[in-house]
Design a protein around this motif. Structure first.
Motif, PDB file in Angstrom:
ATOM      1  N   HIS A  14      45.534   5.681  29.304  1.00  0.00           N
ATOM      2  CA  HIS A  14      44.811   5.735  30.577  1.00  0.00           C
ATOM      3  C   HIS A  14      45.787   5.821  31.742  1.00  0.00           C
ATOM      4  O   HIS A  14      45.534   6.539  32.717  1.00  0.00           O
ATOM      5  N   ALA A  15      46.900   5.114  31.655  1.00  0.00           N
ATOM      6  CA  ALA A  15      47.902   5.166  32.725  1.00  0.00           C
ATOM      7  C   ALA A  15      48.461   6.578  32.862  1.00  0.00           C
ATOM      8  O   ALA A  15      48.627   7.083  33.983  1.00  0.00           O
ATOM      9  N   LEU A  16      48.720   7.225  31.742  1.00  0.00           N
ATOM     10  CA  LEU A  16      49.224   8.601  31.782  1.00  0.00           C
ATOM     11  C   LEU A  16      48.173   9.552  32.348  1.00  0.00           C
ATOM     12  O   LEU A  16      48.483  10.424  33.163  1.00  0.00           O
ATOM     13  N   ARG A  17      46.943   9.405  31.902  1.00  0.00           N
ATOM     14  CA  ARG A  17      45.871  10.273  32.397  1.00  0.00           C
ATOM     15  C   ARG A  17      45.652  10.074  33.894  1.00  0.00           C
ATOM     16  O   ARG A  17      45.398  11.027  34.625  1.00  0.00           O
ATOM     17  N   ARG A  18      45.761   8.834  34.358  1.00  0.00           N
ATOM     18  CA  ARG A  18      45.640   8.569  35.802  1.00  0.00           C
ATOM     19  C   ARG A  18      46.751   9.310  36.559  1.00  0.00           C
ATOM     20  O   ARG A  18      46.499   9.986  37.552  1.00  0.00           O
ATOM     21  N   GLU A  19      47.978   9.186  36.063  1.00  0.00           N
ATOM     22  CA  GLU A  19      49.117   9.827  36.730  1.00  0.00           C
ATOM     23  C   GLU A  19      48.961  11.343  36.792  1.00  0.00           C
ATOM     24  O   GLU A  19      49.146  11.952  37.850  1.00  0.00           O
ATOM     25  N   PHE A  21      46.162  13.519  35.658  1.00  0.00           N
ATOM     26  CA  PHE A  21      44.892  14.140  36.034  1.00  0.00           C
ATOM     27  C   PHE A  21      44.377  13.686  37.404  1.00  0.00           C
ATOM     28  O   PHE A  21      43.990  14.514  38.219  1.00  0.00           O
ATOM     29  N   ILE A  22      44.391  12.392  37.662  1.00  0.00           N
ATOM     30  CA  ILE A  22      43.811  11.885  38.902  1.00  0.00           C
ATOM     31  C   ILE A  22      44.778  12.045  40.072  1.00  0.00           C
ATOM     32  O   ILE A  22      44.436  12.629  41.105  1.00  0.00           O
ATOM     33  N   GLU A  23      46.015  11.543  39.906  1.00  0.00           N
ATOM     34  CA  GLU A  23      46.959  11.574  41.020  1.00  0.00           C
ATOM     35  C   GLU A  23      47.573  12.951  41.235  1.00  0.00           C
ATOM     36  O   GLU A  23      47.646  13.429  42.360  1.00  0.00           O
ATOM     37  N   GLU A  24      48.018  13.588  40.159  1.00  0.00           N
ATOM     38  CA  GLU A  24      48.711  14.876  40.307  1.00  0.00           C
ATOM     39  C   GLU A  24      47.738  16.039  40.504  1.00  0.00           C
ATOM     40  O   GLU A  24      47.923  16.868  41.393  1.00  0.00           O
ATOM     41  N   GLN A  25      46.695  16.113  39.655  1.00  0.00           N
ATOM     42  CA  GLN A  25      45.786  17.262  39.713  1.00  0.00           C
ATOM     43  C   GLN A  25      44.578  17.035  40.612  1.00  0.00           C
ATOM     44  O   GLN A  25      43.817  17.963  40.865  1.00  0.00           O
ATOM     45  N   ILE A  69      44.774  16.098  26.976  1.00  0.00           N
ATOM     46  CA  ILE A  69      46.182  16.326  26.659  1.00  0.00           C
ATOM     47  C   ILE A  69      46.969  16.333  27.970  1.00  0.00           C
ATOM     48  O   ILE A  69      46.676  17.123  28.868  1.00  0.00           O
ATOM     49  N   CYS A  70      47.949  15.463  28.067  1.00  0.00           N
ATOM     50  CA  CYS A  70      48.784  15.477  29.273  1.00  0.00           C
ATOM     51  C   CYS A  70      50.201  15.017  28.942  1.00  0.00           C
ATOM     52  O   CYS A  70      50.418  14.225  28.026  1.00  0.00           O
ATOM     53  N   VAL A  71      51.130  15.549  29.713  1.00  0.00           N
ATOM     54  CA  VAL A  71      52.554  15.220  29.593  1.00  0.00           C
ATOM     55  C   VAL A  71      53.080  14.985  31.003  1.00  0.00           C
ATOM     56  O   VAL A  71      52.774  15.767  31.924  1.00  0.00           O
ATOM     57  N   VAL A  72      53.850  13.936  31.195  1.00  0.00           N
ATOM     58  CA  VAL A  72      54.422  13.659  32.517  1.00  0.00           C
ATOM     59  C   VAL A  72      55.375  14.781  32.922  1.00  0.00           C
ATOM     60  O   VAL A  72      55.965  15.448  32.070  1.00  0.00           O
TER      61      VAL A  72
END
Length: 138
Positions: A14-19, A21-25, A69-72
Motif C-alpha cells: 500500500h505504501a508503494l501504491r500510494r507513492e 499511483f496517488i502521489e506521483e500519478q 503493478i508499480c515500481v519506484v
C-alpha cells in the motif's frame, strides 16, 4: 540482492501504491483502494529494507489478473517491472491458470508486449488515465 515474494501483511505494498499511483500519478485515493486487496496475493519486491515494487494477483478460475503493478522511480529501467510480471505469471501457471490478464496504461503497452502480452479491445479511461486490456496464454 532484490527479492520478490508474496507477503501476508500488504501494508508495504500500500505504501508503494500510494507513492506511485496517488502521489506521483495523481490517482484519487478513493479510486486506488478497493475491496479486492484482502483476497489477493501481494508480491513485494525489496532490496534489504528498501521497498522497490509490488503487484497484486487475483485468480478467477483459469484466469489470473495482474494488477496494481508499480515500481519506484529509482528502480525503473532495471528490469524489476518485468521480473514482477514474470513472477506473477509463474505463480498463476503453478495454480493451474491458463491465461494472464492485465489492464495496461496505454503508454506501457510496448513494455507488456515484450513480455508476451497482446492488447485487445478499445482504450478506456481508468482514474483519468487511458488503459487497454492485455492478455497472455500461460
Amino acid at each position: 540482492m532484490i527479492v520478490i515474494e508474496p507477503v501476508a501483511d500488504y501494508t508495504p505494498c500500500h505504501a508503494l501504491r500510494r507513492e506511485v499511483f496517488i502521489e506521483e500519478q495523481g490517482i484519487p485515493e478513493p479510486e486506488e483502494w478497493d475491496d479486492l486487496d484482502d483476497e489477493a496475493i501481494h508480491l513485494l519486491a525489496r532490496e534489504g529494507e528498501r521497498l522497490l515494487g509490488t503487484a497484486r494477483l487475483i485468480r478467477r478460475e483459469e484466469t489470473g489478473k495482474i494488477g496494481r503493478i508499480c515500481v519506484v522511480k529509482s528502480a525503473r529501467g532495471t528490469g524489476l517491472g518485468a521480473a514482477l510480471v514474470r513472477e506473477a505469471c509463474d505463480r498463476f501457471e503453478a495454480m493451474g491458470c491458463t491465461r494472464a490478464y492485465l489492464s495496461a496504461q496505454v503508454y506501457a503497452i510496448p513494455f507488456y508486449e515484450k513480455l508476451g502480452f497482446v492488447a485487445y479491445g478499445d482504450d478506456y479511461d481508468d482514474a483519468g488515465i487511458p488503459h487497454r486490456d492485455m492478455e497472455k496464454s500461460l
